[in-house]
Design a protein around this motif. Structure first.
Motif, PDB file in Angstrom:
ATOM      1  N   LEU A   1     -10.764 -16.025 -27.218  1.00 10.36           N
ATOM      2  CA  LEU A   1      -9.454 -15.385 -27.168  1.00 10.36           C
ATOM      3  C   LEU A   1      -9.248 -14.893 -25.748  1.00 10.36           C
ATOM      4  CD1 LEU A   1      -9.603 -13.224 -30.437  1.00 10.36           C
ATOM      5  CD2 LEU A   1      -8.631 -15.512 -30.162  1.00 10.36           C
ATOM      6  N   ARG A   2      -8.125 -15.229 -25.167  1.00  9.58           N
ATOM      7  CA  ARG A   2      -7.840 -14.850 -23.778  1.00  9.58           C
ATOM      8  C   ARG A   2      -6.470 -14.179 -23.712  1.00  9.58           C
ATOM      9  NH1 ARG A   2      -8.950 -19.230 -19.265  1.00  9.58           N
ATOM     10  NH2 ARG A   2     -11.032 -18.340 -19.540  1.00  9.58           N
ATOM     11  N   GLY A   3      -6.435 -12.984 -23.167  1.00  8.30           N
ATOM     12  CA  GLY A   3      -5.182 -12.250 -23.045  1.00  8.30           C
ATOM     13  C   GLY A   3      -5.454 -10.834 -22.579  1.00  8.30           C
ATOM     14  N   GLU A   4      -4.390 -10.094 -22.292  1.00  9.67           N
ATOM     15  CA  GLU A   4      -4.534  -8.729 -21.797  1.00  9.67           C
ATOM     16  C   GLU A   4      -4.937  -7.771 -22.916  1.00  9.67           C
ATOM     17  OE1 GLU A   4      -4.283  -7.603 -18.697  1.00  9.67           O
ATOM     18  OE2 GLU A   4      -3.972  -9.654 -17.965  1.00  9.67           O
ATOM     19  N   GLY A   5      -5.845  -6.856 -22.583  1.00  6.83           N
ATOM     20  CA  GLY A   5      -6.161  -5.749 -23.473  1.00  6.83           C
ATOM     21  C   GLY A   5      -7.023  -6.082 -24.671  1.00  6.83           C
ATOM     22  N   LEU A   6      -7.652  -7.250 -24.704  1.00  6.51           N
ATOM     23  CA  LEU A   6      -8.515  -7.605 -25.830  1.00  6.51           C
ATOM     24  C   LEU A   6      -9.838  -6.854 -25.748  1.00  6.51           C
ATOM     25  CD1 LEU A   6      -7.931 -11.467 -25.948  1.00  6.51           C
ATOM     26  CD2 LEU A   6      -6.839  -9.708 -27.358  1.00  6.51           C
ATOM     27  N   GLN A   7     -10.343  -6.432 -26.884  1.00  8.00           N
ATOM     28  CA  GLN A   7     -11.631  -5.761 -26.976  1.00  8.00           C
ATOM     29  C   GLN A   7     -12.473  -6.474 -28.020  1.00  8.00           C
ATOM     30  OE1 GLN A   7     -12.541  -3.398 -24.852  1.00  8.00           O
ATOM     31  NE2 GLN A   7     -10.509  -3.377 -23.884  1.00  8.00           N
ATOM     32  N   ALA A   8     -13.744  -6.138 -28.099  1.00  8.00           N
ATOM     33  CA  ALA A   8     -14.630  -6.921 -28.968  1.00  8.00           C
ATOM     34  C   ALA A   8     -15.587  -6.063 -29.782  1.00  8.00           C
ATOM     35  CB  ALA A   8     -15.426  -7.929 -28.126  1.00  8.00           C
ATOM     36  N   ASP A   9     -15.218  -4.831 -30.056  1.00 11.49           N
ATOM     37  CA  ASP A   9     -16.074  -3.993 -30.898  1.00 11.49           C
ATOM     38  C   ASP A   9     -15.752  -4.317 -32.353  1.00 11.49           C
ATOM     39  OD1 ASP A   9     -17.903  -2.154 -31.682  1.00 11.49           O
ATOM     40  OD2 ASP A   9     -16.694  -0.384 -31.180  1.00 11.49           O
TER      41      ASP A   9
END
Length: 404
Positions: free
Chosen positions: A169-177
């Motif tokens: 996933l590529r884009g602004e503001g993505l997080q992965a918790d």
């Protein structure tokens, strides 16, 4: 011993020092057979490894910390000199790098399993019958064509191997918790995507939409009818081998995940071998261009996970012949070890320490055989795996004296 005890000033730079080979026999460590009292390594006929042992320092390494069972990613990071507790990397990142995808900071990656779901959405096979690469690639490409991405986000899919794939996933503001959706069992539905922090709520919604769409798109597929996500992480990069050790490094590995962890630390991947024999030939062609070469062998782990003592013995014996060919390339330092133990009686990764041999002009041999018992009495003792690189650098003449 904290990692800061290897300051950059100790590393010899500018071309000095010997060439280092690290051979990783995945899942090498084992447990004694109840009838013979010998581990798989001790039961195997390993003439080349025994010759090496007779001129090596031997020991046992702990991949992470006592009692902790490592995944393959942490196990390899430790062997490369990175404290795996400090540098925690999700499997999705390693899978993306392993298939050659160029991640950028902020990308979120998840390792996917193509799985079989029944009409009620319950998992009946977490690996979809281990499909052929060509069939799995067809399904991944079908998904990639059909998925609808939310505005401002790219959804990228790549096939990895057999039932394995990777989602980026590529884009602004993505997080992965985010929690995994793989329930690690059958007869139950996939777990919902859960955000473990408020910052990850939007990314959780995006990923859940992708998984829900995949179930609809794949509904008519006979076996690959859903996907499970695990090892979700956000890419941030690590200091590489050249930066930390002044080494030009290369990785020879047949399986994508291991190429991924090597690329993460800045190793070149000169090619993708089809067979283990091809891998040795590739190493023979490439090694003179590098200061450090990592060679990965998978079958020891696979046969251990199959739960077959005899098959793991055969895999070790096949690896022994490869080690003999690699030794003929005459590196200055040759290390053979594993990233973790996979005892056949346990049929999974375990927390047990792993045998290691280190052959160099400066070794102190203590035995003429390579096995758990001989390594427990070896010169290296028992140590945490991420100190292995310090030993390799020292034996290669690539560390200065510490202090006055």
């Amino acid at each position: 011993m904290p990692e800061t005890l290897l300051p950059d000033s100790l590393v010899v730079r500018g071309g000095g020092g010997g060439r280092i080979f690290l051979i990783v026999l995945d899942g090498l460590g084992g447990l004694p057979d109840r009838d013979t009292g010998r581990t798989e390594l001790e039961a195997a006929d390993t003439p080349h490894l025994d010759v090496l042992a007779a001129r090596s320092s031997l020991g046992m390494l702990i991949p992470v910390t006592p009692g902790v069972t490592p995944g393959s990613g942490p196990g390899h990071l430790a062997l490369f000199g990175y404290d795996p507790v400090q540098y925690q990397i999700g499997r999705g990142i390693l899978s993306a790098l392993g298939v050659g995808f160029e991640l950028t900071p902020g990308d979120v990656a998840a390792r996917l399993n193509l799985a079989t779901l029944d009409a009620e959405g319950r998992v009946t096979d977490r690996r979809a019958g281990r499909p052929r690469d060509s069939e799995a690639r067809r399904v991944v490409e079908k998904l990639a064509r059909s998925l609808q991405a939310p505005q401002g986000v790219q959804v990228i899919l790549r096939h990895e191997k057999e039932h394995r794939a990777v989602l980026i996933l590529r884009g602004e503001g993505l997080q992965a918790d985010l929690g995994d959706t793989d329930p690690q069992s059958t007869g139950v539905p996939p777990l919902p995507v859960t955000a473990r922090s408020p910052d990850s709520l939007r990314t959780a919604e995006i990923l859940q939409s992708v998984l829900d769409q995949a179930r609809s798109i794949l509904a008519e597929e006979p076996s690959m009818s859903g996907i499970l996500a695990r090892g979700i992480d956000r890419y941030h990069g690590l200091p590489g081998f050249q930066e930390r050790y002044g080494l030009r490094a290369a990785a020879i590995a047949r399986y994508p995940m291991y190429r991924g962890v090597a690329r993460l630390v800045g190793m070149d991947v000169p090619g993708i071998p089809d067979t283990d024999t091809d891998a040795v030939s590739m190493l023979a062609r490439a090694h003179r261009d590098y200061d450090f070469c990592f060679f990965h062998y998978k079958a020891t782990d696979a046969r251990g996970e199959d739960g077959s003592f005899d098959a793991k013995v055969e895999a070790i014996e096949a690896a022994d012949a490869l080690v003999g060919d690699i030794a003929e390339l005459e590196p200055d330092v040759l290390i053979v070890t594993g990233d973790h133990s996979t005892p056949a009686s346990y049929a999974a990764h375990s927390w047990h320490s792993v045998p290691v041999l280190l052959a160099s002009h400066w070794a102190r041999p203590t035995s003429s055989s390579f096995g758990e018992r001989s390594c427990r009495g070896g010169d290296l003792g028992t140590f945490e795996g991420w100190h292995l690189m310090t030993l390799a650098l020292a034996h290669a003449g690539r560390l200065e004296k510490f202090g006055a």
